[in-house]
Design an enzyme around this catalytic site. Structure first.
Site, mmCIF file in Angstrom:
data_model
loop_
_atom_site.group_PDB
_atom_site.id
_atom_site.type_symbol
_atom_site.label_atom_id
_atom_site.label_comp_id
_atom_site.label_asym_id
_atom_site.label_seq_id
_atom_site.Cartn_x
_atom_site.Cartn_y
_atom_site.Cartn_z
ATOM 1 N N LYS A 1 0.839 -1.199 0.000
ATOM 2 C CA LYS A 1 0.000 0.000 0.000
ATOM 3 C C LYS A 1 0.873 1.247 0.000
ATOM 4 C CE LYS A 1 -3.883 -1.935 2.691
ATOM 5 N NZ LYS A 1 -4.941 -1.747 1.711
ATOM 6 N N ARG B 1 -10.148 -11.703 2.000
ATOM 7 C CA ARG B 1 -11.037 -12.727 1.429
ATOM 8 C C ARG B 1 -10.361 -14.108 1.448
ATOM 9 N NH1 ARG B 1 -11.480 -9.405 -4.066
ATOM 10 N NH2 ARG B 1 -11.076 -7.763 -2.535
#
Ligand code: BES
Ligand code: MN
Ligand code: ZN
Length: 487
Positions: A266, A340
C-alpha cells in the site's frame, strides 16, 4: 462506571449532578423554572444548560438537556444525550451523577434505560493505555450513574441497564482491540485476548498455530501470514454448545492485525490505519462478550482468522496459486486482497457446525466506502431471510446496513482461467466482487457478509457516543440480530 437504578423523585435526590432531560413541548416547571431565564432554554435536541440550585433542591448541580420533540422521539438521540451528559459530568469532575429516566412515548422504560446506559458507557470510552502525559485527575473515571425512575418502572429499567451495559461493554472491548497498535496486538496477542474472554465466561476455546493449520490444510491463512515474523492464528470460541436445541450461528471475523498490502504494498499515506484491519474479529469478540453476559439461549461459534499481511522474504506473491481448506484453489493477483483469502478458510471451517447461519464481518474493501461512505455497513447475503434479519437489526440498533447484489455476473468476475477463483477482479464493483469471492466458500449455508471497512474507524466525532478512532461497529447490530433470533 457502574449504572444503577433507583425509584424516586429526582427533585428530592441528593446528587453532585442531576441530569434532567426535557422535551421541547414541555418547558421547565417550578422549582427548576425559577432557577433559569426562560429565554435561555428551548429544549431543542442536545441543548444543555448547567445550573446551580443553591439549596432550592438538594442536587448541587442540575444539567438540563434537550430531548427534542416529544412527538417524534428518537432512541439514538437518547444515546447521544446520555453521552453528552456523561462527558459534562466528567468535565465537572463529579464521582457520581444521577439522571431522571424520561418517559418516552412509544418506548418502554427498558428500552429507554438501555439506550441511556449504552450511550453513557459508549460516551465515557477513552483509549488512554499509552498516554503517559495526562494528569491522574484527568484520567479519573466516573464511578456511578444512577437512573432515577418512577416506582413502577424500576424493574423494567434494571433490565434495560443490564442489556445496555452488556452491549456497551462489548462495543468498548471491540474498540480497545482495534485501537491497540499492531506491534502489541499481533495475531498471537489477539488469540490471547480471545482466550482471556473465553476463560472469563468459562467457554471452550481452540487456538491453532501454523503447525496445526498446516496439518489441517489452512492454505489461505497460512499464505497470507507467511510474510510476517508474527505467526498467524486460527481462533475458535464456542458459546452455548451444551444447548443442543438452540440454533447454531457462526460469527466469522477478519483478524488482520496489520495490512501493509504485502508484496502489492500500500502507499505510505494512512497505512497506519491498517492496524484496524482486525475490526471484524474485534466485533465478533465484542458481540460474544455481550451474548455471554446476556446469556442468550443460542449456540454461537466465533471463528477468527488472524494474520499479519507483510512483504517479508517469504511472503506470498501475485501469481501464487493457493489450495484452501475447502480444497478450492485461489489465483493470487493482488496480495492486498488478503482478507477474502483468510475468510475463505474460516468460512469453510464454519460449515463443520452445520450452522443455521454464517455471518462474517470484515474490513474487506476500500470500495465499500466509495459505494456507501461512512454511514452504512455493506450487506451481502445468499439468503433473503437472513439479509432482512440483519437489515432490521441494524436499523433497531442504530448501525444501519445496506444490501448490495450478488448476482451471477458478479460471481463470474471472480472466476480464474487457471484456478477456481481469483482474488482480485479490478476496481469496478470491488466490494461486490469481494463478496462474490466469499460466496464461493460458504456452500449452501445461509450466509451474510458485512463489509465494515468504511464504518470501523472514524477521524471525526460523528456522534457524542463515538469518539475518534475505532467504532466497535457491528457489535450492536449482531447482538440485536441474535436477541431477535431468540424471540
Ligand atoms: N483492508 C483492506 C480494505 C480496507 C481499506 C479497510 C480501507 C479499511 C479501510 C483490504 O485488505 C484491501 O486492501 N482491499 C483492497 C482490495 C483490492 C486490492 C482488490 C482494496 O480495497 O483496495
Ligand atoms: Mn489488503
Ligand atoms: Zn485488509
Amino acid at each position: 462506571m457502574r449504572v444503577t437504578v433507583t425509584a424516586g423523585d429526582p427533585l428530592t435526590a441528593e446528587a453532585d449532578l442531576l441530569v434532567l432531560g426535557l422535551w421541547e413541548e414541555e418547558p421547565p416547571a417550578p422549582p427548576v423554572a425559577d432557577l433559569i431565564e426562560p429565554g435561555d432554554w428551548s429544549g431543542k435536541a442536545k441543548q444543555t444548560l448547567l445550573i446551580y440550585p443553591r439549596g432550592v433542591i438538594p442536587a448541587r448541580r442540575v444539567l438540563l438537556i434537550g430531548l427534542g420533540k416529544r412527538s417524534s422521539p428518537d432512541i439514538d438521540l437518547l444515546r447521544e444525550v446520555a453521552a453528552i451528559a456523561t462527558q459534562r459530568a466528567r468535565d465537572v469532575k463529579v464521582e457520581r451523577f444521577a439522571c431522571a429516566l424520561p418517559v418516552v412515548p412509544e418506548h418502554t422504560s427498558e428500552t429507554v434505560a438501555a439506550a441511556l446506559t449504552e450511550g453513557s458507557l459508549l460516551g465515557n470510552y477513552r483509549f488512554l493505555e499509552y498516554k503517559t502525559d495526562i494528569k491522574p485527575e484527568e484520567r479519573r473515571d466516573i464511578d456511578e450513574l444512577t437512573l432515577i425512575t418512577l416506582p413502577d418502572a424500576a424493574e423494567e429499567a434494571m433490565r434495560g441497564v443490564a442489556r445496555g451495559g452488556a452491549i456497551a461493554r462489548g462495543v468498548n472491548l471491540a474498540r480497545d482491540l482495534a485501537n491497540l497498535p499492531p506491534n502489541v496486538l499481533t495475531p498471537a496477542q489477539l488469540a490471547e485476548r480471545a482466550r482471556e474472554l473465553a476463560i472469563a465466561f468459562d467457554l471452550p476455546v481452540t487456538i491453532l498455530g501454523p503447525a496445526e493449520m498446516r496439518e489441517q490444510g489452512f492454505g489461505g491463512i497460512l499464505a497470507v501470514g507467511q510474510g510476517s515474523a508474527n505467526e498467524p492464528r486460527f481462533i475458535v470460541i464456542e458459546y452455548g454448545a451444551h444447548d443442543t436445541d438452540a440454533p447454531t450461528i457462526c460469527l466469522v471475523g477478519k483478524g488482520m492485525t496489520f495490512d501493509s498490502g504485502g508484496i502489492s504494498i500500500k502507499p505510505a499515506e494512512n497505512m497506519d490505519a491498517m492496524k484496524m484491519d482486525m475490526s471484524g474479529a474485534a466485533a465478533v469478540l465484542g458481540a460474544l462478550h455481550a451474548i455471554a453476559e446476556l446469556r442468550l439461549p443460542l449456540h454461537v461459534v466465533a471463528l477468527i482468522g488472524a494474520a499479519e499481511n507483510m512483504p517479508g522474504a517469504s511472503a506470498y506473491r501475485p501469481g501464487d496459486i493457493l489450495k484452501t481448506l475447502s480444497g478450492k484453489t485461489i489465483e493470487v493477483l493482488n496480495t492486498d486482497a488478503e482478507g477474502r483469502i483468510v475468510l475463505a478458510d474460516a468460512l469453510t471451517y464454519a460449515q463443520r457446525y452445520n450452522p443455521a447461519a454464517i455471518i462474517d464481518l470484515a474490513t474487506l474493501t476500500g470500495a465499500i466506502g466509495v459505494a456507501l461512505g461512512p454511514h452504512a455497513i455493506g450487506l451481502f447475503a445468499n439468503d433473503d431471510t437472513l439479509a432482512q434479519r440483519l437489515l432490521r437489526a441494524g436499523e433497531a440498533a442504530g448501525e444501519r446496513a445496506w444490501q448490495l447484489p450478488l448476482w451471477q455476473p458478479y460471481r463470474e468476475m471472480v472466476k480464474s482461467e487457471i484456478a477456481d477463483v481469483r482474488n482480485a477482479a479490478g476496481r469496478q464493483g470491488g466490494a461486490i466482487t469481494a463478496a462474490a469471492f466469499l460466496n464461493a466458500f460458504v456452500g449452501d449455508y445461509p450466509w451474510a457478509h458485512l463489509d465494515i471497512a468504511s464504518t470501523a474507524w472514524t477521524d471525526s466525532k460523528p456522534k457524542a457516543y463515538q469518539p475518534k478512532g475505532a467504532t466497535g461497529v457491528g457489535v450492536r447490530l449482531l447482538v440485536q440480530a441474535l436477541r431477535n433470533w431468540t424471540e
